[in-house]
Scaffold this active site. Structure first.
Site, PDB file in Angstrom:
ATOM      1  N   ASP A 126      27.292  84.766  65.489  1.00  0.00           N
ATOM      2  CA  ASP A 126      27.408  83.622  64.598  1.00  0.00           C
ATOM      3  C   ASP A 126      26.121  83.491  63.800  1.00  0.00           C
ATOM      4  O   ASP A 126      25.047  83.822  64.286  1.00  0.00           O
ATOM      5  CB  ASP A 126      27.615  82.324  65.395  1.00  0.00           C
ATOM      6  CG  ASP A 126      28.931  82.332  66.156  1.00  0.00           C
ATOM      7  OD1 ASP A 126      29.868  83.029  65.713  1.00  0.00           O
ATOM      8  OD2 ASP A 126      29.013  81.629  67.188  1.00  0.00           O
TER       9      ASP A 126
ATOM     10  N   HIS B 262      30.309  87.833  70.825  1.00  0.00           N
ATOM     11  CA  HIS B 262      31.487  87.262  71.505  1.00  0.00           C
ATOM     12  C   HIS B 262      32.747  87.421  70.671  1.00  0.00           C
ATOM     13  O   HIS B 262      32.689  87.708  69.477  1.00  0.00           O
ATOM     14  CB  HIS B 262      31.240  85.785  71.830  1.00  0.00           C
ATOM     15  CG  HIS B 262      30.939  84.950  70.617  1.00  0.00           C
ATOM     16  ND1 HIS B 262      29.730  85.000  69.963  1.00  0.00           N
ATOM     17  CD2 HIS B 262      31.692  84.046  69.955  1.00  0.00           C
ATOM     18  CE1 HIS B 262      29.748  84.163  68.940  1.00  0.00           C
ATOM     19  NE2 HIS B 262      30.931  83.578  68.907  1.00  0.00           N
TER      20      HIS B 262
ATOM     21  N   HIS C 201      31.846  89.275  67.338  1.00  0.00           N
ATOM     22  CA  HIS C 201      30.946  88.941  66.224  1.00  0.00           C
ATOM     23  C   HIS C 201      29.757  88.139  66.736  1.00  0.00           C
ATOM     24  O   HIS C 201      29.770  87.602  67.837  1.00  0.00           O
ATOM     25  CB  HIS C 201      31.699  88.119  65.175  1.00  0.00           C
ATOM     26  CG  HIS C 201      32.198  86.817  65.724  1.00  0.00           C
ATOM     27  ND1 HIS C 201      33.305  86.716  66.547  1.00  0.00           N
ATOM     28  CD2 HIS C 201      31.725  85.542  65.599  1.00  0.00           C
ATOM     29  CE1 HIS C 201      33.487  85.457  66.883  1.00  0.00           C
ATOM     30  NE2 HIS C 201      32.541  84.717  66.332  1.00  0.00           N
TER      31      HIS C 201
ATOM     32  N   ARG D 200      46.476  76.978  69.448  1.00  0.00           N
ATOM     33  CA  ARG D 200      45.216  76.547  70.050  1.00  0.00           C
ATOM     34  C   ARG D 200      44.287  76.082  68.937  1.00  0.00           C
ATOM     35  O   ARG D 200      44.205  76.706  67.884  1.00  0.00           O
ATOM     36  CB  ARG D 200      44.595  77.732  70.803  1.00  0.00           C
ATOM     37  CG  ARG D 200      43.236  77.432  71.363  1.00  0.00           C
ATOM     38  CD  ARG D 200      42.627  78.683  72.041  1.00  0.00           C
ATOM     39  NE  ARG D 200      41.274  78.371  72.462  1.00  0.00           N
ATOM     40  CZ  ARG D 200      40.255  79.217  72.405  1.00  0.00           C
ATOM     41  NH1 ARG D 200      40.426  80.444  71.947  1.00  0.00           N
ATOM     42  NH2 ARG D 200      39.050  78.844  72.796  1.00  0.00           N
TER      43      ARG D 200
END
Ligand SMILES: *[C@@H]1O[C@H](CO)[C@@H](O)[C@H](O)[C@H]1NC(C)=O
Ligand SMILES: *[C@@H]1O[C@H](CO)[C@@H](O)[C@H](O)[C@H]1NC(C)=O
Ligand SMILES: *[C@@H]1O[C@H](CO)[C@@H](O)[C@H](O)[C@H]1NC(C)=O
Ligand SMILES: *[C@@H]1O[C@H](CO)[C@@H](O)[C@H](O)[C@H]1NC(C)=O
Ligand SMILES: *[C@@H]1O[C@H](CO)[C@@H](O)[C@H](O)[C@H]1NC(C)=O
Ligand SMILES: *[C@@H]1O[C@H](CO)[C@@H](O)[C@H](O)[C@H]1NC(C)=O
Ligand SMILES: *[C@@H]1O[C@H](CO)[C@@H](O)[C@H](O)[C@H]1NC(C)=O
Length: 726
Positions: A657, A707, A655, A717
């Protein structure tokens, strides 16, 4: 013939006597003073007298004072009686000039030659100090001779005259020790016949004597290269004898920080190293540390950590903690469990005892007083961050009865002392306050009020301060009560700014309704926030280019401490409402998220303002460095913590941002807390698979930097993400 000097004379030595016989002009002056105790004020007087080589004889030491409380009412007759007795032996010394002065509240600003010269110029046999206020009998005002200019009324704190004449005055004394000395001299002076035959006058224009009562506005400090004087601006004189009569004791203390040679611009502090003790030559004294937690206080675990890492043998320290806050019980419990054996002893009084602050402080001080092995009592409030590990040693070495280290509110003029008092006993700014706070004047300062942190000698607690209550007085704050008591006992309180000792944190606006409340302190206590939460090597980004570029235009740098990461994760897990990674999202405009993550927004935990401030303070400077020429607005709407776990959402598909640039801070450790994870940038076929806890990525959000979040295969995480300048 009778000896000229009695053997109890201070500084009686054969050489001085010989010099006297050679009749150097100056040595015809003998200073007589009455003191029944060696107060701090007395020592200051003697120090100034010794500095100018006055010959001083002290009368009445070891005698009980019966002269009344001259600070509050009439009295002082005992001084005349002692003087009368002393003068009998000196009555026939025609060339001897007697200077009789008070000593507890008096300092010399000039030497004997100057006094004698001025006395000769006055051309009288006896000269009294003068003041504008009449005391103690106002009805005698009319009997005083008129003066065209100058002070009209007699003050008996300073008299200079030929020995036979002084003798003729004091030999008239036949009253009681608690009768008033000033009234006695006044009656003699206002008698016209006596005034003439005894050839008396007043020092109307403060050539020799400066009484400060009613005259504080007339005087200024005059700094010279070697000495500091007091200048009377009304009469343009440099008086030699400075007398803090009436309620001007605090002002005299201020003057005494400079006059005659305590501090000046050229040499700084001249007497700071007088009477110091060398701890390296000494067994470390035993210290009782009293810790007072009287309100919710940010960074308390850090406060205790500093106490623990203070450079002082722990077996010489006993700890007394008064905690008034249920909120802090968990912090104290933890510290106690881990460190109770580190100290010689460890006592905690908790909120269940319902002690007032004054009672608690009395209790702490009394623990030292009652323990004959307690050499010092070190009182510390929980809002004091001593960043200097040597503080306790440095204070002990300074060897004062009561001394505090200067601590200030970060970047403010707020500190733990006052340089002056208002008439009603509250704060007033002294001329030197700002310079002391900013350490433009460095030294050890006699001040009227101090709080938050101070060291008191155990011997003082067992002698001058042996009462058990100094902190509860009328409706005063406990520290104000302590300081007023010390002032009234004539015990000097000092603040030292010879070193950087630390700071005072702000306890205002401390909201304890969050889980890790210190995270919210970025505005109120920025220095402590930074120390706790910003990575140790953050500044090296700028000084040593300490950052990496693992993929083109993807920068990687340290920003958070482990604590910052842990506390942010804890805060989010405590809040608990993870979004679940659904496309429908009521939290955002439009209600639809094309690439949803399993997250919690900073706004949801009320942390958005603080987070944006963090971005402006700590991220913007990095942006400016790596994307040179781009000036970020440091604005972001989307700020959130993402959780990746195989059970819920493990990865994020490729995607862009909605940001000019994005930061992505790893909040935990690969291999310890999770496996897998990382980030891949498609255009460059570049992956970063081992994120480091506390380090942030920074990369452009659109166009070039498509990314994806690589799958987390085990464990959980966490990352913190912001889309900056959308
Ligand atoms: C006091 O006497 C000492 C020793 O004689 C001398 O060195 C010093 O200069 C004198 N001080 C003053 C202020 O005259
Ligand atoms: C006072 O004494 C001085 C000498 O010390 C003398 O010159 C002066 O005339 C005297 N004054 C009176 C009023 O006696
Ligand atoms: C604590 O003390 C205050 C005043 O001394 C009193 O008003 C209050 O009721 C006490 N509280 C408890 C829980 O004992
Ligand atoms: C303290 O924080 C809570 C939770 O964010 C908030 O609801 C409350 O209004 C805050 N209290 C104050 C006094 O700011
Ligand atoms: C900061 O850098 C030094 C030297 O590279 C390193 O030893 C230290 O561990 C780093 N600090 C942290 C908190 O990672
Ligand atoms: C991307 O890099 C990996 C190794 O890092 C390589 O195996 C792969 O072929 C590359 N893919 C492309 C499209 O270049
Ligand atoms: C997942 O992590 C746990 C502990 O965090 C570990 O015990 C386990 O072996 C790991 N599983 C795999 C498949 O690596």
């Amino acid at each position: 013939s009778r000896p000229l000097y009695s053997p109890d004379m201070i500084s009686f030595t054969l050489p001085i006597l010989l010099k006297f016989c050679l009749l150097s002009f100056s040595e015809k002056l003998l200073v007589l003073t009455v003191a029944t105790e060696e107060t701090d004020g007395f020592h200051r007087f003697i120090r100034s007298a010794n500095y100018f080589n006055y010959t001083v004889k002290v009368l009445g030491m070891e005698e009980t004072w019966k002269g009344g409380d001259v600070g509050r009412s009439i009295g002082g007759g005992q001084k005349v009686r002692l003087l009368k007795e002393a003068m009998e032996a000196l009555a026939d010394q025609e060339d001897l000039i007697i200077l009789t002065v008070d000593s507890y509240d008096l300092i010399f600003a000039g030497g004997p030659e100057e006094i004698l010269r001025k006395f000769q110029q006055a051309n009288h046999k006896v000269l009294f100090a003068a003041e504008a206020l009449i005391w103690p009998d106002k009805r005698l005002a009319d009997k005083y001779p008129l003066v065209r200019s100058g002070k009209r009324y007699l003050n008996s704190g300073g008299i200079i005259g030929y020995a036979p004449y002084i003798n003729r005055i004091v030999s008239q004394w036949n009253l009681h020790d608690n009768d008033d000395d000033q009234l006695f001299y006044t009656k003699i002076y206002v008698d016209p016949l006596q005034r003439q035959t005894l050839n008396m006058t007043l020092d109307h224009k403060c050539q020799i004597f400066q009484n400060l009562n009613g005259a504080v506005d007339e005087v200024l400090l005059k700094f010279g290269t070697d000495r500091v004087r007091v200048r009377n601006t009304v009469y343009d004189s440099l008086p030699v004898v400075i007398h803090g009569n009436g309620n001007t004791k605090m002002y005299l203390n201020y003057l005494g920080n400079y006059v005659p040679n305590a501090w000046n611009y050229e040499h700084g502090c001249r007497d700071c190293d007088d009477d110091v003790v060398d701890l390296s030559q000494l067994k470390y004294p035993n210290v009782l540390v009293g810790v007072f937690i009287e309100q919710p206080t940010p960074f308390l675990p850090e406060f205790f950590q500093r106490l623990l890492t203070m450079d002082y043998p722990k077996d010489k320290l006993k700890l007394f903690v008064h905690n008034n806050e249920v909120y802090h019980e968990k912090h104290i419990q933890k510290f106690w469990e881990e460190n109770r054996n580190a100290f010689n002893s460890f006592k905690v009084v908790g909120p269940e005892e319902n002690l007032s602050q004054g009672e608690a402080r009395n209790m702490g001080m009394d623990l030292c007083r009652k323990d004959a092995t307690c050499n010092y009592y070190f009182s510390m409030d929980s809002d004091v961050m001593l960043t200097n590990r040597q503080t306790l040693k440095l204070l002990i070495e300074q060897n004062r009865k009561i001394i505090g280290p200067l601590v200030t509110r970060h970047g403010k003029l707020w500190s733990n002392f006052w340089g002056a008092l208002s008439l009603d006993g509250y704060y007033a700014r002294s001329e030197d306050y700002v310079d002391i706070v900013q350490r433009k004047r460095v030294g050890v300062w006699n001040i009227p009020y101090m709080a938050h942190v101070y060291l008191v000698k155990g011997s003082v607690l067992r002698n001058e301060m042996k009462e058990r209550n100094y902190f509860v007085l009328e409706k005063l704050d406990p520290d104000m009560a302590l300081c007023r008591n010390a002032r009234e006992l004539g015990i000097f309180m000092y603040i030292t700014n010879r070193h950087d000792f630390g700071r005072l944190i702000s306890t205002a606006n401390y909201n304890i309704s969050h889980y890790n409340n210190d995270l919210w302190q970025i505005f109120e206590n920025p220095a402590d926030w930074r120390e706790k939460y910003i990575h140790q090597n953050y500044t090296r980004i700028f000084t040593e280019n300490y950052l990496e570029e693992p993929c083109p235009d993807v920068y990687w740098f340290p920003v958070f401490t482990e604590k910052a990461c842990d506390e942010l994760v804890e805060e989010m897990e405590h809040y608990g409402s993870w979004s679940g990674g659904k496309h429908e999202d009521k939290r955002i405009a439009g209600g639809y998220e094309t690439v949803p993550t399993d997250d919690i927004h900073m706004k949801q935990i009320g942390f958005d303002k603080e987070w944006l401030h963090f971005i402006r303070e700590f991220i913007s400077p990095v942006t400016l460095k790596v994307f040179s020429g781009y000036y970020t607005k440091g604005y972001a709407i989307m700020n959130f913590v993402v959780k990746y776990t195989p059970e819920r959402q493990a990865y994020l598909r490729p995607h862009h941002d909605s940001s000019t640039f994005t930061i992505n801070i790893a909040l935990n450790n690969k291999d310890r807390d999770f496996q897998g994870g990382g980030c891949r940038f498609h255009r460059y076929n570049c992956s970063i698979e081992s994120p480091r806890k506390g380090w942030s990525f920074m990369h452009p959000g659109r166009l070039t930097h498509l990314h994806e979040g690589l799958p987390t295969t085990n464990g959980t995480r966490y990352i913190a993400v912001s889309f900056i300048d959308p």
